[in-house]
Design a protein around this motif. Structure first.
Motif, PDB file in Angstrom:
ATOM      1  N   ASN A 185      -9.055   8.341  -5.699  1.00  0.00           N
ATOM      2  CA  ASN A 185      -9.700   7.282  -4.920  1.00  0.00           C
ATOM      3  C   ASN A 185      -8.681   6.262  -4.435  1.00  0.00           C
ATOM      4  O   ASN A 185      -8.691   5.869  -3.262  1.00  0.00           O
ATOM      5  CB  ASN A 185     -10.748   6.556  -5.768  1.00  0.00           C
ATOM      6  CG  ASN A 185     -11.930   7.447  -6.077  1.00  0.00           C
ATOM      7  OD1 ASN A 185     -12.043   8.531  -5.527  1.00  0.00           O
ATOM      8  ND2 ASN A 185     -12.785   7.003  -6.970  1.00  0.00           N
ATOM      9  N   LEU A 186      -7.796   5.848  -5.359  1.00  0.00           N
ATOM     10  CA  LEU A 186      -6.762   4.876  -4.991  1.00  0.00           C
ATOM     11  C   LEU A 186      -5.931   5.400  -3.827  1.00  0.00           C
ATOM     12  O   LEU A 186      -5.652   4.688  -2.861  1.00  0.00           O
ATOM     13  CB  LEU A 186      -5.840   4.606  -6.184  1.00  0.00           C
ATOM     14  CG  LEU A 186      -6.267   3.547  -7.195  1.00  0.00           C
ATOM     15  CD1 LEU A 186      -5.335   3.575  -8.391  1.00  0.00           C
ATOM     16  CD2 LEU A 186      -6.272   2.168  -6.571  1.00  0.00           C
ATOM     17  N   VAL A 195      -3.399   2.575   7.292  1.00  0.00           N
ATOM     18  CA  VAL A 195      -3.553   2.779   8.737  1.00  0.00           C
ATOM     19  C   VAL A 195      -4.067   1.485   9.375  1.00  0.00           C
ATOM     20  O   VAL A 195      -3.569   1.035  10.406  1.00  0.00           O
ATOM     21  CB  VAL A 195      -4.527   3.950   9.028  1.00  0.00           C
ATOM     22  CG1 VAL A 195      -4.813   4.042  10.513  1.00  0.00           C
ATOM     23  CG2 VAL A 195      -3.942   5.258   8.525  1.00  0.00           C
ATOM     24  N   VAL A 196      -5.054   0.857   8.709  1.00  0.00           N
ATOM     25  CA  VAL A 196      -5.640  -0.376   9.252  1.00  0.00           C
ATOM     26  C   VAL A 196      -4.630  -1.519   9.245  1.00  0.00           C
ATOM     27  O   VAL A 196      -4.432  -2.197  10.260  1.00  0.00           O
ATOM     28  CB  VAL A 196      -6.901  -0.760   8.443  1.00  0.00           C
ATOM     29  CG1 VAL A 196      -7.437  -2.114   8.896  1.00  0.00           C
ATOM     30  CG2 VAL A 196      -7.973   0.302   8.583  1.00  0.00           C
ATOM     31  N   SER A 255      -1.058  10.068   7.155  1.00  0.00           N
ATOM     32  CA  SER A 255      -2.479  10.113   6.818  1.00  0.00           C
ATOM     33  C   SER A 255      -3.077  11.451   7.247  1.00  0.00           C
ATOM     34  O   SER A 255      -3.856  12.069   6.514  1.00  0.00           O
ATOM     35  CB  SER A 255      -3.202   8.957   7.512  1.00  0.00           C
ATOM     36  OG  SER A 255      -4.566   9.001   7.217  1.00  0.00           O
ATOM     37  N   TYR A 256      -2.678  11.909   8.430  1.00  0.00           N
ATOM     38  CA  TYR A 256      -3.247  13.137   8.979  1.00  0.00           C
ATOM     39  C   TYR A 256      -2.835  14.365   8.163  1.00  0.00           C
ATOM     40  O   TYR A 256      -3.649  15.245   7.889  1.00  0.00           O
ATOM     41  CB  TYR A 256      -2.807  13.284  10.434  1.00  0.00           C
ATOM     42  CG  TYR A 256      -3.472  14.419  11.142  1.00  0.00           C
ATOM     43  CD1 TYR A 256      -4.833  14.383  11.405  1.00  0.00           C
ATOM     44  CD2 TYR A 256      -2.751  15.542  11.528  1.00  0.00           C
ATOM     45  CE1 TYR A 256      -5.456  15.426  12.042  1.00  0.00           C
ATOM     46  CE2 TYR A 256      -3.362  16.591  12.177  1.00  0.00           C
ATOM     47  CZ  TYR A 256      -4.710  16.528  12.429  1.00  0.00           C
ATOM     48  OH  TYR A 256      -5.329  17.574  13.054  1.00  0.00           O
ATOM     49  N   LEU A 268       0.227   7.269  10.843  1.00  0.00           N
ATOM     50  CA  LEU A 268      -0.862   8.153  11.267  1.00  0.00           C
ATOM     51  C   LEU A 268      -0.558   9.596  10.869  1.00  0.00           C
ATOM     52  O   LEU A 268      -1.426  10.321  10.367  1.00  0.00           O
ATOM     53  CB  LEU A 268      -1.068   8.056  12.781  1.00  0.00           C
ATOM     54  CG  LEU A 268      -1.709   6.764  13.287  1.00  0.00           C
ATOM     55  CD1 LEU A 268      -1.712   6.729  14.801  1.00  0.00           C
ATOM     56  CD2 LEU A 268      -3.129   6.640  12.763  1.00  0.00           C
ATOM     57  N   ARG A 309      -6.670   7.717  -1.611  1.00  0.00           N
ATOM     58  CA  ARG A 309      -7.444   7.860  -0.382  1.00  0.00           C
ATOM     59  C   ARG A 309      -7.687   6.519   0.303  1.00  0.00           C
ATOM     60  O   ARG A 309      -7.444   6.355   1.492  1.00  0.00           O
ATOM     61  CB  ARG A 309      -8.791   8.515  -0.717  1.00  0.00           C
ATOM     62  CG  ARG A 309      -9.666   8.819   0.470  1.00  0.00           C
ATOM     63  CD  ARG A 309      -9.404  10.199   0.954  1.00  0.00           C
ATOM     64  NE  ARG A 309     -10.265  10.592   2.058  1.00  0.00           N
ATOM     65  CZ  ARG A 309     -10.353  11.855   2.464  1.00  0.00           C
ATOM     66  NH1 ARG A 309      -9.674  12.787   1.854  1.00  0.00           N
ATOM     67  NH2 ARG A 309     -11.108  12.171   3.486  1.00  0.00           N
ATOM     68  N   TRP A 310      -8.163   5.541  -0.491  1.00  0.00           N
ATOM     69  CA  TRP A 310      -8.520   4.253   0.137  1.00  0.00           C
ATOM     70  C   TRP A 310      -7.269   3.487   0.545  1.00  0.00           C
ATOM     71  O   TRP A 310      -7.267   2.783   1.567  1.00  0.00           O
ATOM     72  CB  TRP A 310      -9.402   3.424  -0.798  1.00  0.00           C
ATOM     73  CG  TRP A 310     -10.678   4.127  -1.182  1.00  0.00           C
ATOM     74  CD1 TRP A 310     -11.211   4.223  -2.439  1.00  0.00           C
ATOM     75  CD2 TRP A 310     -11.591   4.828  -0.316  1.00  0.00           C
ATOM     76  NE1 TRP A 310     -12.380   4.942  -2.414  1.00  0.00           N
ATOM     77  CE2 TRP A 310     -12.636   5.336  -1.126  1.00  0.00           C
ATOM     78  CE3 TRP A 310     -11.630   5.108   1.053  1.00  0.00           C
ATOM     79  CZ2 TRP A 310     -13.696   6.081  -0.621  1.00  0.00           C
ATOM     80  CZ3 TRP A 310     -12.681   5.862   1.563  1.00  0.00           C
ATOM     81  CH2 TRP A 310     -13.697   6.331   0.729  1.00  0.00           C
ATOM     82  N   ALA A 311      -6.203   3.623  -0.236  1.00  0.00           N
ATOM     83  CA  ALA A 311      -4.957   2.952   0.158  1.00  0.00           C
ATOM     84  C   ALA A 311      -4.433   3.553   1.466  1.00  0.00           C
ATOM     85  O   ALA A 311      -3.890   2.837   2.309  1.00  0.00           O
ATOM     86  CB  ALA A 311      -3.910   3.078  -0.943  1.00  0.00           C
ATOM     87  N   PHE A 359      -1.751  -1.176  11.763  1.00  0.00           N
ATOM     88  CA  PHE A 359      -2.232  -1.448  13.117  1.00  0.00           C
ATOM     89  C   PHE A 359      -2.440  -2.952  13.321  1.00  0.00           C
ATOM     90  O   PHE A 359      -1.992  -3.522  14.325  1.00  0.00           O
ATOM     91  CB  PHE A 359      -3.547  -0.699  13.360  1.00  0.00           C
ATOM     92  CG  PHE A 359      -4.037  -0.789  14.777  1.00  0.00           C
ATOM     93  CD1 PHE A 359      -3.496   0.027  15.754  1.00  0.00           C
ATOM     94  CD2 PHE A 359      -5.021  -1.690  15.126  1.00  0.00           C
ATOM     95  CE1 PHE A 359      -3.931  -0.061  17.062  1.00  0.00           C
ATOM     96  CE2 PHE A 359      -5.464  -1.792  16.439  1.00  0.00           C
ATOM     97  CZ  PHE A 359      -4.921  -0.973  17.412  1.00  0.00           C
ATOM     98  N   HIS A 390      -6.259   4.980   3.951  1.00  0.00           N
ATOM     99  CA  HIS A 390      -7.044   4.432   5.063  1.00  0.00           C
ATOM    100  C   HIS A 390      -6.656   2.982   5.308  1.00  0.00           C
ATOM    101  O   HIS A 390      -6.515   2.544   6.453  1.00  0.00           O
ATOM    102  CB  HIS A 390      -8.541   4.516   4.745  1.00  0.00           C
ATOM    103  CG  HIS A 390      -9.075   5.919   4.836  1.00  0.00           C
ATOM    104  ND1 HIS A 390      -8.600   6.837   5.725  1.00  0.00           N
ATOM    105  CD2 HIS A 390     -10.058   6.546   4.153  1.00  0.00           C
ATOM    106  CE1 HIS A 390      -9.255   7.979   5.589  1.00  0.00           C
ATOM    107  NE2 HIS A 390     -10.150   7.825   4.631  1.00  0.00           N
ATOM    108  N   LEU A 414       0.834  -1.197   0.000  1.00  0.00           N
ATOM    109  CA  LEU A 414       0.000   0.000   0.000  1.00  0.00           C
ATOM    110  C   LEU A 414       0.871   1.251   0.000  1.00  0.00           C
ATOM    111  O   LEU A 414       0.539   2.250  -0.653  1.00  0.00           O
ATOM    112  CB  LEU A 414      -0.935   0.001   1.215  1.00  0.00           C
ATOM    113  CG  LEU A 414      -2.045  -1.044   1.177  1.00  0.00           C
ATOM    114  CD1 LEU A 414      -2.878  -0.998   2.443  1.00  0.00           C
ATOM    115  CD2 LEU A 414      -2.947  -0.820  -0.033  1.00  0.00           C
ATOM    116  N   TYR A 451      -4.706  14.625   5.011  1.00  0.00           N
ATOM    117  CA  TYR A 451      -6.136  14.897   5.206  1.00  0.00           C
ATOM    118  C   TYR A 451      -6.496  16.344   4.889  1.00  0.00           C
ATOM    119  O   TYR A 451      -7.582  16.646   4.431  1.00  0.00           O
ATOM    120  CB  TYR A 451      -6.472  14.595   6.670  1.00  0.00           C
ATOM    121  CG  TYR A 451      -7.910  14.252   6.953  1.00  0.00           C
ATOM    122  CD1 TYR A 451      -8.401  12.986   6.684  1.00  0.00           C
ATOM    123  CD2 TYR A 451      -8.772  15.188   7.518  1.00  0.00           C
ATOM    124  CE1 TYR A 451      -9.715  12.666   6.957  1.00  0.00           C
ATOM    125  CE2 TYR A 451     -10.091  14.862   7.803  1.00  0.00           C
ATOM    126  CZ  TYR A 451     -10.556  13.605   7.522  1.00  0.00           C
ATOM    127  OH  TYR A 451     -11.853  13.283   7.792  1.00  0.00           O
TER     128      TYR A 451
END
Lengths: 239, 181
Positions: A107-108, A117-118, A155-156, A152, A110-112, A121, A114, A67, A159
Motif C-alpha cells: 500500500n505504501l 506523480v501528483v 510509475s507506468y 511517469l 502504491r500510494w506513494a 507535477f 501515485h 516520496l 503498474y
C-alpha cells in the motif's frame, strides 16, 4: 543538570569522532554542523528567510524527494517477495497479504507512487507560477521536465508488475497508444514489450527497467537537479 | 543572481563621508550589506523534520485504511470494458476517443507540450532585438507574461479535466457515465 549531561556527551571523544561539532550554540558551530555533515551538506549554511515560507514552495519538491526515498525503501523490501515471472508474480502479490506488514508495504509503495506523480507535477506548476525558471535556472527547469517524464515512466513500468487484470490491460492500452507513432509505432511497442503481446518478456523487461534502470537514471538526475539549485543561487526570489 | 545586494556599499568617489549603522545580528559582517537570511540549522532543519514526519504519517494512515487494488489474475482472453490506461494517461485516451486520427492526441500533442514546456525558460527572457521583442509579445505577452500564464493555466486545467473525465466518467464502450451511479 540537563545541559551538563548534554555537554558531557557532546564533548566525549566518541561523539566528537562522529559529529565533530559540539552543541551548536554559536553561529559558527551551527554552520559547521551543516557543513561537516554528509547528509546536511547539500543544504546551504544560511538560507533566505522567504525560502522557509510554506506558501512559496508548498514543500512540493521536498515531498517529491521524500516520496522517492519511501518508494526506494519499500520497493527494495518488496523485491524480497516478488518473482518477475507470469507464473508467480500474481501469487506473490496474494502471498504478500499473508506476510507480516506485507500488505502495508505494498500500500505504501502504491500510494506513494501515485502521490509522487501528483507532487512532481504540482512542483512544476509551482515553479512556473513563481517564474523560478528564469536565468540562471533555465536548464534546471529542463532537468525538472526530464524528472517528470521519468516519474511517469517509473510509475507506468511498476503498474504491470502485480500481473492482475488492471495491470495487464493498463499496459496493453498504454502500449497500444504508442503504436500510433508514425512509421515506427510497432517497433516502439516491440522494443518496450520484447514481444508482440504483453507477456513474460514484457514483465521481465518492465521489472528490470522499474527496479534498476530508471531509479539509477532518476537518482543521477535528482542529484544534478539539487546541485544546480545550490549553484544557481539557492531557492528563487519572490517575484 | 542578486548582484545588486552586494552593491549597497559601493563607495561614491564624490563623497568624503560614509554612513554607518548598527544592525541587529549574531555575527559580524564586514563589507557586506545586511541580508535577510537565517541559519539553516535550526530554522530550516526543524521545518524539514516536521514536514517529513507529517507526510510520512499521512502516507502511513492512508496505507492503513486503503488497500492497493489487486484484481483477478491477468487473462489475455478476457478484455475488460472499458480497458483503461493508468490514470495519468486516461486524459490522452479521452482525447483519442474524439478523433479518427489517434496520432494527433496520442503522439503529436504530448510531444508538442513537452517541447513547449522545455522551451518556456528560453522564450520567456528579456528581449534584446526588435524581433525578439515581437516574439515575446506574441508568445509571452510582455513583462507580465499574460499569454504564457493563460496558455499554461489552460494546459493545467485541460489536463485535469480530460484526466478526470477519462478516469471517472467513462464506462462501457467509453460511454459517458456518472461515477456515483
Amino acid at each position: 543538570m540537563k545541559k551538563r549531561i548534554l555537554q558531557r556527551i557532546s564533548d566525549s571523544a566518541v561523539w566528537r569522532s562522529i559529529f565533530r561539532t559540539g552543541i551548536p550554540d554559536t553561529d559558527l558551530k551551527r554552520s559547521m554542523l551543516m557543513f561537516h555533515n554528509f547528509f546536511l551538506h547539500i543544504f546551504p549554511v544560511k538560507m533566505k528567510r522567504h525560502g522557509l515560507q510554506f506558501s512559496y514552495t508548498f514543500c512540493l519538491g521536498g515531498i517529491s524527494c521524500l516520496l522517492f526515498i519511501v518508494l526506494t525503501i519499500t520497493g527494495i523490501l518488496l523485491m524480497f517477495h516478488y518473482t518477475p515471472s507470469i507464473e508467480r508474480a500474481y501469487f506473490d502479490m496474494q502471498a504478500l497479504a499473508l506476510i507480516f506488514n506485507g500488505k502495508i508495504l505494498r500500500n505504501l509503495h502504491r500510494w506513494a507512487a501515485h502521490g509522487m506523480v501528483v507532487t512532481v507535477f504540482l512542483h512544476m506548476v509551482r515553479v512556473f507560477y513563481t517564474r523560478s525558471y528564469r536565468p540562471p535556472r533555465e536548464f534546471n527547469w529542463v532537468i525538472g521536465i526530464g524528472l517528470l517524464i521519468l516519474t511517469l515512466a517509473l510509475s507506468y513500468t511498476g503498474y504491470l508488475l502485480p500481473w492482475d487484470q488492471l495491470a495487464y490491460w493498463g499496459i496493453t492500452v498504454g502500449t497500444t497508444i504508442m503504436t500510433y507513432t508514425p512509421f515506427i509505432g510497432n517497433y516502439v511497442r516491440f522494443f518496450l514489450l520484447g514481444a508482440d503481446e504483453v507477456g513474460h518478456e514484457a514483465l521481465l523487461r518492465f521489472y528490470v527497467v522499474h527496479c534498476v534502470e530508471l531509479p539509477l537514471i532518476i537518482g543521477a538526475l535528482m542529484a544534478v537537479h539539487f546541485w544546480r539549485v545550490r549553484k544557481d543561487g539557492g531557492i528563487s526570489g519572490l517575484l | 543572481m542578486d548582484k545588486n545586494q552586494d552593491k549597497v556599499f559601493v563607495k561614491d568617489p564624490n563623497k568624503t563621508y560614509g554612513l554607518m549603522e548598527i544592525v541587529e545580528g549574531t555575527s559580524p559582517m564586514v563589507e557586506k550589506a545586511p541580508e535577510d537570511t537565517v541559519d539553516t540549522f535550526p530554522h530550516y532543519i526543524i521545518l524539514l523534520t516536521i514536514c517529513s514526519l507529517a507526510v510520512t504519517f499521512a502516507l502511513l494512515l492512508i496505507s492503513l485504511f486503503f488497500d492497493a487494488p489487486l484484481e483477478d489474475l491477468a487473462n489475455p482472453l478476457i478484455t475488460p470494458n472499458p480497458g483503461k490506461a493508468p490514470w495519468y494517461f486516461t486524459g490522452i485516451q479521452e482525447l483519442i476517443h474524439y478523433t479518427n486520427k489517434p496520432v494527433i492526441p496520442a503522439i503529436i500533442i504530448p510531444l508538442l507540450i513537452i517541447v513547449w514546456l522545455i522551451l518556456i525558460p528560453y522564450i520567456d527572457r528579456k528581449p534584446l532585438t526588435p524581433f525578439a521583442s515581437l516574439f515575446n509579445r506574441i508568445f509571452i505577452g510582455g513583462e507580465k507574461r499574460r499569454i504564457l500564464i493563460y496558455l499554461f493555466t489552460l494546459f493545467i486545467f485541460g489536463a485535469l479535466i480530460f484526466t478526470i473525465i477519462g478516469s471517472l466518467f467513462r464506462g462501457e464502450n467509453w460511454s459517458f457515465v456518472l461515477p456515483w451511479k
